[in-house]
Each structure stands twice: as structure tokens, then as C-alpha cells.
Motif scaffolding. Structure first.
Motif, short mmCIF file in Angstrom:
data_model
loop_
_atom_site.label_atom_id
_atom_site.label_comp_id
_atom_site.label_asym_id
_atom_site.label_seq_id
_atom_site.Cartn_x
_atom_site.Cartn_y
_atom_site.Cartn_z
N ARG A 6 0.76 -1.17 0.11
CA ARG A 6 -0.11 -0.10 -0.01
C ARG A 6 0.77 1.13 0.12
O ARG A 6 2.02 1.20 0.57
CB ARG A 6 -1.02 -0.19 1.16
CG ARG A 6 -1.80 -1.08 1.22
CD ARG A 6 -2.97 -1.22 2.42
NE ARG A 6 -3.67 0.09 2.12
CZ ARG A 6 -4.63 0.77 3.02
NH1 ARG A 6 -5.08 -0.26 3.98
NH2 ARG A 6 -5.48 1.53 2.55
N PHE A 7 0.14 2.40 -0.62
CA PHE A 7 1.03 3.54 -0.71
C PHE A 7 0.29 4.76 -0.02
O PHE A 7 -1.04 4.66 0.11
CB PHE A 7 1.49 3.91 -2.01
CG PHE A 7 2.21 2.77 -2.76
CD1 PHE A 7 3.84 2.86 -2.59
CD2 PHE A 7 1.71 1.77 -3.40
CE1 PHE A 7 4.43 2.04 -3.34
CE2 PHE A 7 2.59 0.78 -3.68
CZ PHE A 7 3.77 0.89 -3.89
N ASP A 8 0.79 5.72 0.52
CA ASP A 8 0.29 6.98 0.96
C ASP A 8 -0.09 8.13 -0.03
O ASP A 8 0.84 8.67 -0.68
CB ASP A 8 1.14 7.55 1.96
CG ASP A 8 0.72 8.64 2.80
OD1 ASP A 8 -0.62 8.89 2.41
OD2 ASP A 8 1.29 9.31 3.48
N ARG A 9 -1.21 8.08 -0.57
CA ARG A 9 -1.58 8.94 -1.72
C ARG A 9 -1.46 10.56 -1.25
O ARG A 9 -1.72 11.35 -1.98
CB ARG A 9 -2.82 8.62 -2.29
CG ARG A 9 -2.45 7.60 -3.38
CD ARG A 9 -1.72 7.86 -4.47
NE ARG A 9 -1.36 6.44 -5.29
CZ ARG A 9 -2.21 6.00 -6.06
NH1 ARG A 9 -3.61 6.55 -6.72
NH2 ARG A 9 -1.85 5.06 -6.73
N GLY A 10 -1.51 10.52 0.07
CA GLY A 10 -1.65 12.03 0.77
C GLY A 10 -0.27 12.76 0.24
O GLY A 10 -0.35 13.71 0.11
N HIS A 11 0.83 11.91 0.45
CA HIS A 11 1.79 12.69 -0.26
C HIS A 11 1.93 13.19 -1.52
O HIS A 11 2.28 14.31 -1.87
CB HIS A 11 3.29 11.70 0.00
CG HIS A 11 4.37 12.44 -0.76
ND1 HIS A 11 5.44 13.11 0.21
CD2 HIS A 11 5.12 12.16 -1.91
CE1 HIS A 11 6.40 13.51 -0.44
NE2 HIS A 11 6.28 13.03 -1.75
N THR A 12 1.23 12.27 -2.43
CA THR A 12 1.06 12.80 -3.93
C THR A 12 0.05 13.75 -3.83
O THR A 12 0.01 14.87 -4.86
CB THR A 12 0.49 11.46 -4.73
OG1 THR A 12 1.85 10.55 -4.42
CG2 THR A 12 0.53 11.95 -6.10
N ASP A 13 -0.93 13.76 -3.04
CA ASP A 13 -2.06 15.15 -3.19
C ASP A 13 -1.27 16.12 -2.87
O ASP A 13 -1.42 17.26 -3.47
CB ASP A 13 -2.92 14.88 -2.22
CG ASP A 13 -4.17 13.67 -2.41
OD1 ASP A 13 -4.10 13.26 -3.89
OD2 ASP A 13 -4.65 12.88 -1.40
#
Length: 432
Positions: A6-13
Motif C-alpha cells: 500500500r502507498f500513501d497518496r496523501g504525499h502525492t496529493d
């Protein structure tokens, strides 16, 4: 190596927010500085005397920023661990006499900066942004982030050869954007418009560093939103990741053994030879002054530099599905496969075997997969600030980055998970 589940899309946001807020190098460093300030970093002026106190500090110079965190009890000879990046991207920049036009069209005279994919700038809604210098020497940032300009493409009916011979663009004749109608070109119109937009009294602007940008916002792409399309990822993706990594290390409960540094330079796209470029004295001056501010001698400076390592983080080439033959046949970096380690035996990249070991250790500590990149022997290899940093300062440097498609386009493409993986690897590197 196995991929994380799983990855943290919060960083990409957050990267998308950073990209949208940073249409120019000047805006990029201002955005990074604002984030560092909220994390407790303090700006220091180059014209002031520096002290040796611990904590986070940063220097702004034009479109460049150098930020560092001094742990409690750091000795004068404590080495640095540096994340290097650049803030500039290829684009169209406004000339000294910007007001031009012909045949009832009002246009803005622009110069080509760096090596943009010119066709990607055609028929795009463009804004204009940059730095305005006033009569008293102060500067103001301006950003017209709405459709203001457009470089209109010639209709196929007027150039049937395009289908057979391909599009051929003359940088001088074909790339001047339109921004309105009017038979009379009036000198000063563009700057007067920007003065009004920025709330500056008429006639106060005497200098400017202005450039165009696409106003289309970054966006997730694909059936499963596993891709990210956006502007200036070369190389604000690394600036954002480096800023996040430095803030994470500075806020950690455990103090790093080295002094973590973020160095984001301007003018990488045209050779780095400026007072804000990697081939200038900025980084060396900041590091030396940090040593001397903590009571160090030249011997301490030499010891600190001898133990210093820099990760030069810049975007690289993912294997292109339509042009796979342009890549090395055994090295095919893929998006969302983790950051890439760049190698070139002719020193277009600074990585050697010991540098690979440094990056491997950081990625293993962060549980981040990584890939290797090398150019096809039949294709010329690009370069980065890595070799410049290594040669100018005599410090071990390793070239890394994130694999993307459409490099130097007005709108580039990367894997939506790779920015998070890069930031984690950089954090682990700075912590070591």
C-alpha cells in the motif's frame, strides 16, 4: 525487490498542491520556505553574521534555496548529508521588450528557456508568473494563473506537409503567444497589466523575470488513478520530496548523526552557471559558514566535506511503451517501481559503486524498492547537478530520481506512488 502493498497518496496529493503553487523557481522556493517556517526553520540573511545555534535554518537567493538542520551538540567537523535538486523547468520566458504583435493580434515576445518539447506548448492555455523588481530594489512575486496567452498552431489546411514530414517549428517565428487583439502595439502594456494585477503603483516595476506556464492543474490519470500528470515534475517533484524529508528528519525525536541539507538550485536546464546554480558558490558558501559559525577551522571544514554525501535527485526516463528501442535493452525502469539509481561511466551522472551502496542502504532502511537506469550506448546521455556538485565541492555524490515519461513537456507523467517512495528514501538517507 518486492513492491510494498500500500502507498500513501496523501504525499502525492500534497505534491499536486506544491506543483500548482509553484509556476516559477521563485514561487517554488517561496512555497518551500513557507513550509519550512511552519516546521520551525528560520531564514538567515547572507549579509548578516551567522551563529552556531542548533535548529533549522535556510537561505533564499533568487530561485534557489539551501536549508539545513543542526542537531544539538553537532561538532564543527560534523559531516553533511545533502539532497540536491533544481527548481527550474524548460519553458517560454518573457523578453526585455515584451510587447509585440502583427496583423491585429497582440502578442508577447518570448525566449526559449532550456530544452522544452516545443509542440507541447502549442494550443495550451497559458498563464504568466515570475518576479517583479521595483524601483527601490525590492521584489514582488506575481502569478496570473488563468488563461491569458496561447501559442496557436497552424491549421493543417495551411501546411499539408505536416502529415508527411512532421511538425517543424521555428523557435523565433512560431512560438510567440497571442494575448489579445489590437492594431497598435503599445510598449509597457504587459508590465502595466502585471502592476495592476499585483497591486503595484504604475511605473514602479523596472525589472522582471517572467515566464509562461500551463494553467491546467495536476491530475491523477488512468483507470485506477495510478498515474500522475502535471507540470514541472522535472524537477519540483524532487524539491517537494526533499523538503518533506528534511522536515521529517528535523521533527524526529531522534537526532541525526549528520547535518541534513536541502539544496535546490536554479538554472540546471541551461548549464547551472549562475550565482543561484549548482555550478556557483552558493552551496559551498553555506556549508562553510555553517562550519565556521560553530567555531570550526579550515581543518574542520575539510573533515566535514570529506564525510559528506549528496543525493542528486532529478527525474529520469521510464521505459516508453512506444519507443522501447531507445532504451538500454536490459535496463527498463518502470513507473511505480520505486526511485531510479542513475549510472553513466563517462560521469554524466556521478554515481559509482560506493554511491550505489549508500543509496541501497537508504532504500533498505526505508523498505523502498529501487531500479537502475543507464542510457542506451547509441543514445547521448543527459546530465544533472550531480557531477557539478561532486567536482566543485569534492564531495561524494550519487545521482537518483523518479522515472517519468514526457520529460521537458509542458505536462509530464509519473507513477502516482513514486513520489512517496522517493520521499521515504530521502528521509532514510538524511537520517543515516
Amino acid at each position: 525487490m518486492t513492491e510494498p502493498a500500500r502507498f500513501d497518496r496523501g504525499h502525492t496529493d500534497d505534491l499536486m498542491t506544491f506543483l500548482a503553487a509553484s509556476p516559477t523557481p521563485y514561487h517554488a522556493v517561496a512555497t518551500a520556505a513557507e513550509r519550512l517556517e511552519k516546521a520551525g526553520f528560520k531564514q538567515v540573511a547572507e549579509t548578516d553574521a551567522w551563529d552556531g545555534t542548533s535548529g533549522g535554518k535556510y537561505v533564499l537567493r533568487g530561485g534557489a534555496i539551501v536549508a539545513w538542520y543542526v542537531p544539538e551538540g553537532a561538532a564543527p567537523h560534523t559531516p553533511f548529508r545533502i539532497v540536491g535538486a533544481h527548481t527550474d523547468s524548460p519553458n517560454l520566458r518573457v523578453k526585455p521588450l515584451p510587447d509585440t504583435g502583427a496583423h491585429g493580434w497582440r502578442q508577447v515576445a518570448v525566449e526559449i528557456y532550456g530544452g522544452p518539447l516545443l509542440n507541447s506548448w502549442l494550443d495550451r492555455d497559458l498563464g504568466i508568473a515570475g518576479r517583479l523588481t521595483l524601483r527601490d530594489g525590492s521584489t514582488r512575486l506575481v502569478n496570473v494563473d488563468r488563461p491569458l496567452l496561447r501559442v496557436p498552431q497552424l491549421a493543417i489546411h495551411l501546411d499539408r506537409s505536416v502529415t508527411a514530414d512532421g511538425l517543424k517549428l521555428d523557435k523565433q517565428r512560431h512560438m510567440q503567444p497571442v494575448w489579445g487583439l489590437g492594431r497598435d502595439v503599445r510598449d509597457g502594456d504587459l508590465i502595466a497589466f502585471l502592476e495592476e494585477t499585483a497591486g503595484i503603483p504604475a511605473g514602479e516595476v523596472t525589472g522582471w523575470d517572467l515566464m509562461t506556464h500551463s494553467v491546467e492543474p495536476p491530475a491523477y490519470l488512468g483507470r485506477d488513478r495510478e498515474l500522475l500528470a502535471g507540470p514541472r515534475m522535472d524537477n519540483l517533484l524532487s524539491v517537494h520530496a526533499g523538503t518533506a524529508a528534511l522536515m521529517a528528519v528535523a521533527s524526529s525525536s531522534s537526532q541525526p548523526a549528520s547535518i541534513p541539507v536541502l539544496a535546490a538550485f536554479d538554472h540546471e536546464e541551461n548549464g547551472s552557471q549562475s550565482d543561484t546554480g549548482a555550478d556557483g558558490p552558493l552551496l559551498g558558501t553555506v556549508l562553510e559558514r555553517s562550519v565556521y559559525a560553530r567555531g570550526g577551522s579550515y581543518e574542520d571544514r575539510a573533515r566535514a566535506f570529506a564525510g559528506t554525501v549528496c543525493l542528486s535527485s532529478d527525474t529520469g526516463h521510464a521505459v516508453h511503451p512506444n519507443y522501447a528501442e531507445r532504451h538500454d535493452p536490459t535496463h527498463h525502469p518502470r513507473v511505480n517501481g520505486g526511485p531510479i539509481l542513475k549510472v553513466n561511466v563517462n560521469n554524466r551522472y556521478a554515481t559509482d559503486g560506493s554511491g550505489r551502496a549508500e543509496f541501497t542502504a537508504a532504500c533498505e532502511a526505508a523498505d523502498v524498492p529501487f531500479q537502475s537506469f543507464v542510457s542506451n550506448n547509441s543514445m547521448p546521455c543527459g546530465t544533472t547537478i550531480g557531477p557539478i556538485t561532486a567536482a566543485r565541492h569534492g564531495i561524494k555524490t550519487v545521482d537518483i530520481g523518479v522515472a517519468i515519461l514526457s520529460m521537458h513537456s509542458v505536462r509530464e507523467l509519473c507513477g502516482a506512488d513514486d513520489p512517496f517512495l522517493l520521499a521515504n528514501a530521502l528521509t532514510a538517507f538524511l537520517e543515516r
